[in-house]
Design an enzyme around this catalytic site. Structure first.
Site, PDB file in Angstrom:
ATOM      1  N   GLU A   1       0.850  -1.188   0.000  1.00 35.09           N
ATOM      2  CA  GLU A   1       0.000   0.000   0.000  1.00 35.09           C
ATOM      3  C   GLU A   1       0.885   1.237   0.000  1.00 35.09           C
ATOM      4  OE1 GLU A   1      -3.840   2.151   2.047  1.00 35.09           O
ATOM      5  OE2 GLU A   1      -2.956   0.434   3.070  1.00 35.09           O
TER       6      GLU A   1
ATOM      7  N   ASP B   1       9.857   6.754   1.553  1.00 36.79           N
ATOM      8  CA  ASP B   1       9.305   6.989   0.224  1.00 36.79           C
ATOM      9  C   ASP B   1       9.070   5.668  -0.504  1.00 36.79           C
ATOM     10  OD1 ASP B   1       8.631   8.030  -2.261  1.00 36.79           O
ATOM     11  OD2 ASP B   1      10.713   8.286  -2.860  1.00 36.79           O
TER      12      ASP B   1
ATOM     13  N   ASP C   1      -2.542  12.337  -3.967  1.00 36.92           N
ATOM     14  CA  ASP C   1      -2.682  13.765  -4.217  1.00 36.92           C
ATOM     15  C   ASP C   1      -2.947  13.992  -5.708  1.00 36.92           C
ATOM     16  OD1 ASP C   1      -2.287  16.557  -4.581  1.00 36.92           O
ATOM     17  OD2 ASP C   1      -0.989  16.607  -2.818  1.00 36.92           O
TER      18      ASP C   1
ATOM     19  N   THR D   1     -14.572   5.840   3.645  1.00 43.94           N
ATOM     20  CA  THR D   1     -14.042   6.605   4.767  1.00 43.94           C
ATOM     21  C   THR D   1     -14.986   7.764   5.096  1.00 43.94           C
ATOM     22  OG1 THR D   1     -12.794   8.114   3.348  1.00 43.94           O
ATOM     23  CG2 THR D   1     -11.696   6.059   4.014  1.00 43.94           C
ATOM     24  N   LYS D   2     -14.768   8.383   6.245  1.00 42.23           N
ATOM     25  CA  LYS D   2     -15.573   9.539   6.630  1.00 42.23           C
ATOM     26  C   LYS D   2     -15.445  10.651   5.595  1.00 42.23           C
ATOM     27  CE  LYS D   2     -15.170   8.641  11.603  1.00 42.23           C
ATOM     28  NZ  LYS D   2     -14.630   9.146  12.897  1.00 42.23           N
ATOM     29  N   PHE D   3     -14.236  10.877   5.117  1.00 39.30           N
ATOM     30  CA  PHE D   3     -13.992  11.897   4.108  1.00 39.30           C
ATOM     31  C   PHE D   3     -14.759  11.574   2.832  1.00 39.30           C
ATOM     32  CE2 PHE D   3     -11.555  13.122   0.328  1.00 39.30           C
ATOM     33  CZ  PHE D   3     -11.473  14.493   0.493  1.00 39.30           C
TER      34      PHE D   3
END
Length: 240
Positions: free
Chosen positions: A68, A120, A143, A217-219
């Site tokens: 992941e 990383d 992102d 998820t909550k988001f």
């Protein structure tokens, strides 16, 4: 989780030297997260190394391995690991509060099948993950780098996708998810162009139904209530 343009290790292949899977963010580690670091770090944190990972030794067993990249605060990671105790999860994240939050979840839920490399993921992939060793790859909500001039910073780019595909076992999968439609389109284009991968989507859109193991998820729930879309992409490794 995102990419920036600082130069990573010179030991990396040339096409990966300008890409990182993150921008370092500051954040406060809570008391609970600090306690989780102290109590669980020795067991569940793996140091970065420039040699292939012995996953059997690291996890104390032989099991399918899923990588992941960028787990945020670890909510989905812990949920999936609990659903799949038969799978080992190697999780990369550099945000210290996020690492602490996942360690806390590991302790609270008694999870044994997660190891965290706070480094990383591009370097982890290049140095620690041998070809053909992965059962799957999870990349959830990287992102999106909304501005066009920043598109080159996006994680899902052809060289990295090719390297991920090479490290999958035949039949192994890459599962990406994003809530930014333009990035979803780029992901679909890049993944579809990789000859080692095949799209599993059944419809004409090219996007997959959300696999049952990936939680909302909550988001994500908040975004869906506001009418925002979420796009899942699941591709499988074809025989060489």
């Amino acid at each position: 989780m995102s990419t920036d343009q600082d130069s990573p290790s010179s030991d990396l292949p040339p096409h990966l030297r300008k890409v990182r899977t993150f921008v370092r963010r500051t954040g406060r580690v809570t008391t609970g997260q600090a306690k989780a670091y102290a109590e669980l770090g020795d067991t569940f944190l793996l140091p970065f190394q420039k040699t292939p990972l012995n996953a059997t030794k690291a996890f104390g067993r032989e099991a399918p391995l899923v990588l992941e990249i960028g787990f945020g605060m670890g909510e989905a990671t812990a949920h999936i690991a609990a659903l799949m105790p038969e799978v080992n999860f190697l999780c990369c994240e550099v945000h210290e509060p996020g690492v602490g939050a996942l360690l806390k979840r590991i302790g609270e839920q008694g999870l044994q099948n997660i190891r965290i490399c706070a480094h990383d993921a591009v370097e982890v992939l290049a140095q620690m993950v041998p070809p053909g060793s992965l059962h799957g790859v999870h990349i959830f909500f990287p992102d999106p780098w909304h501005k066009k001039r920043h598109y080159k910073r996006r994680l899902i780019q052809p060289p990295l996708v090719h390297d991920l595909a090479q490290r999958l076992q035949t039949g192994g999968y890459i599962h990406c998810a994003t809530d930014w439609e333009p990035y979803a389109g780029q992901m679909l284009q890049v993944l579809s162009a990789e000859p080692l991968l095949q799209n599993t989507a059944q419809g004409d859109s090219g996007y997959a139904e959300r696999p049952a193991y990936r939680p909302l998820t909550k988001f994500e729930n908040r975004g869906l209530r506001l009418g925002h879309g979420v796009w899942d992409l699941v591709f499988r490794r074809t025989p060489a």
